[in-house]
Enzyme design. Structure first.
Site, PDB file in Angstrom:
ATOM      1  N   ASN A   1       0.789  -1.095  -0.129  1.00 21.65           N
ATOM      2  CA  ASN A   1      -0.102   0.036   0.032  1.00 21.65           C
ATOM      3  C   ASN A   1       0.850   1.162  -0.229  1.00 21.65           C
ATOM      4  O   ASN A   1       2.013   1.103   0.102  1.00 21.65           O
ATOM      5  CB  ASN A   1      -0.783  -0.211   1.299  1.00 21.65           C
ATOM      6  CG  ASN A   1      -0.189   0.278   2.485  1.00 21.65           C
ATOM      7  OD1 ASN A   1       0.776  -0.223   2.713  1.00 21.65           O
ATOM      8  ND2 ASN A   1      -0.682   0.911   3.468  1.00 21.65           N
TER       9      ASN A   1
ATOM     10  N   GLU B   1       3.329  -0.484   4.826  1.00 22.29           N
ATOM     11  CA  GLU B   1       3.019  -1.400   6.155  1.00 22.29           C
ATOM     12  C   GLU B   1       2.145  -2.559   5.742  1.00 22.29           C
ATOM     13  O   GLU B   1       1.993  -3.483   6.411  1.00 22.29           O
ATOM     14  CB  GLU B   1       2.370  -0.700   7.183  1.00 22.29           C
ATOM     15  CG  GLU B   1       0.915  -0.231   7.323  1.00 22.29           C
ATOM     16  CD  GLU B   1       0.592   0.884   6.434  1.00 22.29           C
ATOM     17  OE1 GLU B   1      -0.574   1.227   6.531  1.00 22.29           O
ATOM     18  OE2 GLU B   1       1.555   1.398   5.913  1.00 22.29           O
TER      19      GLU B   1
ATOM     20  N   CYS C   1       1.887   3.433   2.112  1.00 23.54           N
ATOM     21  CA  CYS C   1       2.952   3.735   3.246  1.00 23.54           C
ATOM     22  C   CYS C   1       3.781   2.539   3.414  1.00 23.54           C
ATOM     23  O   CYS C   1       4.571   2.646   4.482  1.00 23.54           O
ATOM     24  CB  CYS C   1       2.302   4.298   4.416  1.00 23.54           C
ATOM     25  SG  CYS C   1       1.496   6.137   4.316  1.00 23.54           S
TER      26      CYS C   1
END
Length: 914
Positions: free
Chosen positions: A489, A493, A491
């Site tokens: 995704n 994580e 970011c």
């Protein structure tokens, strides 16, 4: 927050009620008087428990004699009595502090009413600060077409909880058959004209009343389960039983979900707060799309991305399947424009589709290290204005690290020719170049040069990040059956397969802190209970979600992935007086994370018993006895019985393929007023500028301890603010405070990475963490950080050198951060912070940067022999060096964290996850 209230028996007091300012009658609680006076005494360094007890007795006697149970005193009348009593006891300074506190509370109450209007409800609003209420109004509360709010904080949490409780009802064993052997009931229509539907009927209404969007999702889930043979009764029979109160016991579950949010113990990701029980109904933050090397697939990806952006999500795409720039296009005889040109299509789509009326979308663009266009990709964001809606990351497989270690030329491979020769793309198990047709190799590159170039560009522009395919897939329970995960995704994580999504939520660790006799303790029982209910909340989100695409719904429900994480770590450590980067801090971080995953997995096993395993369970390594976390394979690290979890999975299965993830929590952590995600505090004090003037925003736990020590003074706050929010290199601050209150730019990069690696041991997916570096860090630092992060098991790494993005409007002056580092290392040498990270670096044969040696043998004299980025040389930390403003409040106080830009004043975030 103190818990020093005398445990006297006040039951014999005849005054039982009090009249609030808005006219409501509430319970009279002497403890509130006690707490208010205690705060005033501590603020003026006049705290004395014996005196405080005497004052309270005196006040209660006056109240008892004056009202005698025959009338109800008002809040103002009680406060007047308190003021007069403090004066009588010659506590004039305390009385003044109490009056000031009383006036501030009154002003805050008035502004909350001004913001919330008729939705002001004291029982919820009083738990949230004025800043939090402003953030809710600006960002979260539903509004009409004229931008007038349609709900308050209480109604928002009720709206969300009312949706989340619905699956608990439909999975009730009286009407749900886990085996799926029921006859499919005839499809019925949802009739919204029949009147109210809810739980706990009182007269002609309900204590919980569903709106039409709640009922649409309820009907959708019923039909979904019915079509799969799970429902024992028809829809109309279900509604009849619902109206008869057969499921009213689930009102208690509703209250639990409500309390998680209202009491600040847990918050779901922002799309859930925006859209639960509302028109859009899309509750997820994270999505990954696929893209193949043909125009139809490329255009479909653009269309799919637009639908996701419109619904409020962000996406990640791995572009490595696309043939390189200049390659042949067989169908036309033309020349390929390369993957970066198609990234620009998605970037344009992001610009023109505003997400759910909230903000632009967010993207993660990935290319693997073997792709011929890798150098073009690394430099893709160097020019201002290009791919502004993207975070970009290079994904490395283990093959790259082998070539780097052996100092051998690294082959670049044409993806079109790999497909032509039916050769699998390189994965985390490496790539045997001697066994493939040499036609697929289009060039070679020095692997050290590639990593060095990535390091320099990341030094200069904060992109790209790095992803480590073998670490991502090492404990991937689907790898044997589906191959490696190759994308994340925005970011980083959430590593995901194509068309998967994930629902994120974060537990507030600071809310787990309780104070007993002035000492902070972490309440593990409260934490376990919060984990259980937070997991249940997120698992229910999967069933209630209105997915933007059918493929996403099918892929998401096939594995039921959730990402429960935490925020408030830094504040919890502050309260416990444990340094973030100390050995004790790392041990506690590991234990907190172990508990998070253990009890989430335990609840997922319970859910599997009640509701069934995720559909692709038999296509995972769970059935082979494997586990999704590295910690399981290191028994010496266990605090809990992991063999029990493994055996229960083998016996009963598990409901979700993965359960934990640590996301950036910019806005939701501002909502509950705590530190973000796994990050250290960014700044302990900063000056906030508003129309009426300036004031200092102080970290909540730092403020408490300053007042406890009698150091809460404006001149000290200004000194800290001017020092970039750090205590380091301020001589007037005692070492015991410096050792505890560590900020992001006080730490060398290796301690940031170690924190991420320690937590990763027990996280089933991944972690979003910013590895902060000061402006004077070199590209060598970044190169070494990549090596260290890979070797200690991180799944990816995002580095941010202070001042490397033009959107950053302030940064810490170089000389200040050098002095702060020197102060930090002094505390380690003097044993005030126990830290062994240097020895870990050496054990992995990672070199220390030159500045470390120079800094530790004498005065700081750092000559940086690197290409220079032009920066504003003004050393005033608060000066504006950019024309960029927050789009919500127009503030220029923006910070970079977790790959996103966040406003320090109103909480707006560029990141859809925050």
């Amino acid at each position: 927050m103190e818990n020093n209230f005398s445990q006297k028996n006040f039951s014999n007091i005849s005054v039982k009620k009090i009249r609030k300012r808005d006219g409501r009658i509430d319970e009279f609680d002497p403890k509130r008087i006690y707490n208010a006076i205690e705060k005033a005494m501590r603020a003026t360094k006049r705290y004395d428990k014996e005196t405080l007890d005497k004052i309270l007795d005196y006040i209660l006697n006056i109240i008892e004699n004056k009202y005698d149970g025959n009338s109800i005193p008002s809040v103002e009348e009680i406060q007047d009595i308190v003021e007069l009593t403090l004066v009588k006891f010659d506590l004039y300074e305390v009385a003044k502090a109490y009056i000031t506190y009383r006036k501030e509370k009154e002003n805050i109450r008035k502004e909350k009413i001004n913001l919330l209007g008729s939705f002001y409800e004291e029982e919820v609003a009083k738990k949230y600060s004025l800043n939090s209420i402003r953030l809710m109004v600006n960002r979260y509360l539903l509004k009409d077409e004229k931008l007038q709010i349609l709900e308050g904080p209480k109604q928002m949490f009720e709206r969300v909880a009312a949706l989340i409780v619905i699956p608990d009802i439909l999975y009730d064993e009286r009407i749900y058959d886990k085996s799926g052997k029921q006859d499919i009931k005839p499809k019925e229509e949802l009739n919204l004209e029949e009147g109210e539907i809810g739980l706990k009927k009182q007269g002609n209404s309900y204590k919980l009343k569903w709106n039409k969007y709640h009922l649409e999702r309820m009907k959708y889930l019923y039909d979904y389960l019915n079509e799969r043979g799970h429902m024992k009764i028809s829809w109309s029979e279900f509604i009849k039983r619902l109206n008869n109160g057969d499921f009213d016991q689930y009102y208690e579950n509703y209250l639990k979900y409500f309390d998680l949010m209202a009491s600040k113990k847990f918050m779901p990701n922002s799309p859930t707060l925006f859209n639960a029980g509302a028109r859009l109904g899309q509750l997820s933050a994270c999505f990954v799309l696929d893209i193949d090397d043909d125009m139809a697939s490329i255009m479909k990806s653009a269309t799919d991305a637009a639908m996701i952006f419109k619904s409020g999500g962000g996406i990640g795409i791995n572009y490595s399947k696309l043939r390189p720039e200049g390659d042949v296009v067989g169908s036309t005889g033309g020349i390929a424009s390369g993957p970066i040109s198609f990234m620009k299509i998605i970037d344009t789509v992001t610009d023109v589709v505003k997400q759910g009326g909230k903000r632009r979308g967010a993207n993660m663009g990935i290319i693997e290290s073997w792709h011929p266009d890798i150098m073009k990709f690394v430099h893709a964001k160097e020019k201002e204005g290009v791919l502004e809606n993207f975070n970009i990351s290079v994904m490395f497989d283990s093959n790259f690290w082998n070539y780097l270690a052996e100092n051998k030329p690294y082959p670049l491979l044409n993806p079109r020719l790999l497909r032509k020769h039916n050769i699998k793309f390189p994965d985390e198990q490496g790539f045997d170049i001697d066994k493939v047709d040499k036609e697929v190799i289009v060039n070679y590159i020095d692997p050290k040069q590639l990593l060095s170039e990535i390091s320099y560009v990341a030094w200069e522009k904060a992109d790209p990040g790095c992803l480590f395919m073998d670490n991502i897939n090492k404990r991937n329970m689907q790898y044997k059956y589906r191959g490696p995960i190759r994308a994340t995704n925005p970011c980083g994580e959430q590593p995901l397969y194509p068309y998967e999504s994930c629902n994120l939520g974060s537990i507030n660790l600071y809310a787990m802190i309780e104070f007993k006799d002035g000492k902070a303790e972490f309440n593990w029982d409260k934490y376990i209970e919060t984990i259980r209910w937070s997991y249940r909340f997120l698992d229910n989100v999967i069933d209630m979600n209105k997915y933007p695409l059918k493929e996403i719904e099918e892929s998401s429900k096939a594995v039921r992935r959730v990402g429960l994480g935490y925020m408030g770590l830094a504040d919890a450590l502050f309260a416990l007086k444990i340094p973030y980067s100390s050995e004790e801090g790392y041990r506690l971080l590991m234990k907190i994370t172990e508990y998070l995953t253990y009890y989430s997995m335990e609840e997922s096993i319970y859910r599997a018993k009640e509701r069934g395993v995720f559909p692709k369970y038999n296509e995972t390594s769970y059935k082979d006895g494997e586990m999704p976390v590295d910690g399981y394979y290191h028994k010496e690290l266990w605090n809990l019985d992991w063999e029990k979890i493994r055996n229960e999975i083998l016996e009963n299965g598990i409901r979700n393929v993965e359960v934990t993830s640590i996301a950036p929590t910019g806005s939701i952590s501002m909502l509950v007023e705590t530190s973000s995600g796994i990050e250290p505090a960014y700044s302990l004090v900063y000056e906030k500028r508003v129309t009426a003037g300036n004031y200092f925003y102080v970290d909540i736990e730092f403020e408490r301890q300053l007042k406890e020590k009698g150091l809460y003074k404006e001149e000290i706050l200004k000194q800290i603010s001017d020092n970039g929010g750090s205590l380091y290199n301020i001589d007037s601050i005692p070492d015991d405070l410096k050792a505890i209150f560590i900020t992001a730019l006080d730490l060398p990069w290796w301690d940031h990475i170690r924190a991420q690696a320690v937590a990763q041991i027990w996280i089933t997916t991944s972690i979003s963490k910013t590895i902060n570096m000061p402006s004077w860090a070199t590209s060598e630092d970044i190169y070494l950080a990549y090596l260290f992060a890979y070797k200690v098991g991180c799944k990816g790494i995002t580095i941010y050198r202070d001042g490397s993005k033009s959107v950053q409007v302030y940064y810490a002056p170089a000389e200040a951060t050098k002095s702060r580092f020197k102060d930090y290392f002094r505390l380690i040498r003097e044993g005030k912070i126990e830290n062994k990270t240097i020895s870990i670096l050496k054990s992995f044969k990672i070199d220390l940067p030159k500045w470390y040696t120079e800094m530790n043998i004498g005065d700081i004299k750092i000559n940086l022999e690197i290409r220079k980025l032009e920066l504003n040389n003004n050393n005033n930390f608060n000066d504006n060096i950019s024309t960029d403003n927050c789009p919500v409040c127009k503030s220029v106080r923006l910070k970079h964290e977790g790959g996103c830009i966040t406003c320090l004043d109103c909480g707006w975030s560029e990141c859809i996850l925050a």
